[in-house]
Every structure is written in C-alpha cells, then in structure tokens.
Design a protein around this motif. Structure first.
Motif, mmCIF file in Angstrom:
data_model
loop_
_atom_site.group_PDB
_atom_site.id
_atom_site.type_symbol
_atom_site.label_atom_id
_atom_site.label_comp_id
_atom_site.label_asym_id
_atom_site.label_seq_id
_atom_site.Cartn_x
_atom_site.Cartn_y
_atom_site.Cartn_z
ATOM 1 N N SER A 292 17.741 26.376 -8.806
ATOM 2 C CA SER A 292 17.820 25.245 -9.716
ATOM 3 C C SER A 292 18.353 24.119 -8.688
ATOM 4 O O SER A 292 19.170 24.330 -7.869
ATOM 5 N N ASP A 293 17.850 22.727 -8.964
ATOM 6 C CA ASP A 293 18.548 21.784 -8.333
ATOM 7 C C ASP A 293 19.981 21.633 -8.487
ATOM 8 O O ASP A 293 20.641 21.232 -7.503
ATOM 9 N N ALA B 299 10.884 24.129 -15.211
ATOM 10 C CA ALA B 299 11.099 23.097 -16.152
ATOM 11 C C ALA B 299 11.810 21.849 -15.273
ATOM 12 O O ALA B 299 12.361 22.212 -14.253
ATOM 13 N N SER B 300 11.356 20.666 -15.853
ATOM 14 C CA SER B 300 12.065 19.545 -15.054
ATOM 15 C C SER B 300 13.342 19.314 -15.422
ATOM 16 O O SER B 300 14.009 18.384 -15.143
ATOM 17 N N SER B 301 13.908 19.997 -16.820
ATOM 18 C CA SER B 301 15.266 19.689 -17.078
ATOM 19 C C SER B 301 15.995 21.053 -16.779
ATOM 20 O O SER B 301 16.360 21.559 -15.840
ATOM 21 N N HIS C 113 12.362 28.309 -11.787
ATOM 22 C CA HIS C 113 12.631 26.820 -11.102
ATOM 23 C C HIS C 113 13.001 25.963 -11.963
ATOM 24 O O HIS C 113 12.230 25.499 -13.057
ATOM 25 N N SER C 114 14.202 25.197 -11.828
ATOM 26 C CA SER C 114 14.306 24.143 -12.729
ATOM 27 C C SER C 114 14.943 22.931 -11.882
ATOM 28 O O SER C 114 15.484 22.991 -10.833
ATOM 29 N N ASN C 115 14.606 21.836 -12.241
ATOM 30 C CA ASN C 115 15.025 20.640 -11.447
ATOM 31 C C ASN C 115 16.275 20.134 -11.811
ATOM 32 O O ASN C 115 16.880 19.065 -11.412
#
Length: 316
Positions: free
Chosen positions: A58-59, A14-16, A35-37
């Motif tokens: 996750s970022d 996800a981008s969120s 994976h998450s941004n």
C-alpha cells in the motif's frame, strides 16, 4: 478520444482502500498480489500469496489486525509508508526486503562532515508492532525502515541475509522496543540492534560464521534456558530481546548442541538443551549487552544508521 486497454499483472488492487474481513484467498501473481494506492486493512482471513513483486503493498498505510498471512514468494514481502501490526500470524519469504517502509520520493545523501549516510525520509515512515506473530525469511533486509520502528508486544523472528550488504534489522531513525520477543539473525556486515532507550534489555551476539540450523542458546546464571533458536540460514549475528532478560542478570551464550524441545520456525519450546560450546558470559547492565565470540574482530553498527541500497533500502 481514443481508449487503450492494458493488462494488469496485479491480483487484488484498488486506487483507494482495500479492507479484508475474512475468507480464504490464494494468489499467484506476476506483480503485486494485493495492492492499494492508498491504504489496506486486514482484519482476518487466510491468505496464501506468491508474487513476482510485492506480496502486500500500500502506498500510504497498511494495518493488520488479524488473519493468517503467508507470503511464500515475493521480491519484497510487505511494503507501505506506515505498517501497523496489531495481531495475526504472518510468514514472509522475500528475495529482497521482508517488511519495508519507505517514502517513494525521499532523497538521500552522504554528509560531507561525518561521511555518514543520511536521509530526509519523513518520520511518518515507520513500522509499529503491537502484537501478533511475525516470521521473516529475507535475502535483503529483514525489517527495513526509512524512518522508525516501534515494538510494544508480539513475537518477531527474522532469518535475515547471508550477504554483508544487508542486515536483519535496518532503520534510519530509531528502533524502540518496550515489549514482546525479538530474535533477528543474519550476516554481521550491516547488522544493527535496536536503539531503544526503554528499559527492555537486548543481547547482541556476534559470532564466527555458523551454518544454517546451528543452535544458539542463551542461559541464565542458574542454567535456565532464555532462548534456544536455530536460524534457517547461515549467520554471524543474533539480536535477542525477551522479557526473561533481566537487569544485573548474568547470561551465557552457547553455540551448537541439540534440544529435545519442539521447534516452531526454529524457536524451541520446552525440552532440554545440551552439548553446545560456551562462547561468552556477560552481566546485563546497559540496555544493550554485547557477547562476542573469540576470533570475531568486527561487528555491525549498533543502533546506528543504515546505508543506501537497492529498491526499498533506506534512501532507495
């Protein structure tokens, strides 16, 4: 305009934000498995993960409140800028770092006056362990933080690297431990202990090279077993902190021998230990007590800085 399509090698992304409440999830992915941004929150569920890159990434922030998580294959097992472990059962196998917090744009340098490695990684980068059960088997660093580590409760077992370029514990800032059980075994070249100024006592054991599955046992003066543990890989360093280690108590360390107890992830419960060789006895007075086997001439850094390295290492 022209549109192009690229194939993703990540599994859940996800981008969120990603929130996992439960379920049975099995992933075999070339890239990150989850994976998450931005952030990931895991509240429950059973996850079996095999990844060619990060198991869970996750970022920004990763919080684990529960669940049964098994990362059986990964480059780095769990990675984020901030990792909060509040509960759950976590098993991580990684070819590099097991649990890593880093800042992607951090810079590193060597201080010209002290010659020591320094980093401008923000203090936000941290691992917070407030509960749960964490088992790490890593070829790189076991717990690796570009900032701080805070442990208040739970159980953490690390089978760290066999190479002297990494350590079972590696942090740039501070490692405060005020509760729970910590057992970290691995090579001695870059070994670190917690830097805690809390009252939680720590025994730092330095040994000649021991084969995998060789038991290390810590006993109190009256013969009670404080710890009986068999690391899964060859080791020279074992860092132990439990609530059973008391100030002014005298403790002996034995290597080898056997136990009649039940072993879970190398940690024995119940049963009786016997047959080992006493490598040293010390009285616990300071926060960190060192017990060193005869013939060991060098040890890793105690509560000191880490070192620059590959991806995920401090400054990497």
């Amino acid at each position: 305009s022209e549109n192009t399509e690229t194939i993703s090698k990540k599994a859940i992304k996800a981008s969120s934000n990603i929130i996992i409440e439960g379920g049975n999830i099995k992933i075999d992915s070339c890239d990150d498995s989850i994976h998450s941004n931005n952030s990931i929150k895991i509240n429950g569920g059973t996850m079996n993960i095999s990844s060619g890159e990060d198991g869970i990434h996750s970022d920004s922030e990763l919080t684990i409140n529960g669940g049964n998580i098994k990362v059986s294959k990964s480059y780095e097992g769990i990675e984020s800028e901030v990792i909060n472990i509040n509960d759950g059962s976590i098993h991580v196998t990684a070819s590099d770092d097991g649990i890593n917090v880093s800042k992607a744009n951090s810079e590193s340098y060597v201080d010209t006056n002290s010659g020591q490695y320094e980093s401008n990684a923000p203090l936000k980068a941290q691992i917070n362990i407030n509960g749960g059960y964490v088992y790490v088997d890593s070829n790189g660093d076991g717990l690796d933080s570009n900032g701080n580590v805070n442990m208040k409760d739970g159980t953490v077992i690390v089978n760290g690297p066999t190479n002297n370029g990494n350590g079972s514990l590696d942090y740039d800032g501070t490692f405060d431990i005020s509760g729970g059980t910590l057992i970290a075994s691995g090579s001695a070249g870059m070994a670190q202990t917690p830097s805690s100024k809390k009252k939680k006592k720590i025994i730092n054991i330095s040994l000649t090279s021991q084969e995998a599955n060789t038991i290390v046992n810590v006993q109190s003066e009256d013969g009670k077993d404080i710890l009986t543990f068999a690391p899964a890989k060859a080791y020279q360093s074992v860092v132990v902190s439990t609530s059973n280690i008391k100030s002014n108590g005298k403790y002996s360390v034995y290597v080898g021998g056997s136990s009649t107890g039940k072993s879970t992830d190398g940690l024995y419960s119940d049963g009786k230990y016997s047959g080992g060789t006493n490598i040293g006895t010390e009285t616990v007075s300071d926060i960190i007590t060192n017990i060193t086997q005869d013939g060991v001439t060098t040890a890793g850094s105690i509560g000191g800085l880490g070192r620059p390295g590959e991806k995920g290492a401090p400054g990497g």
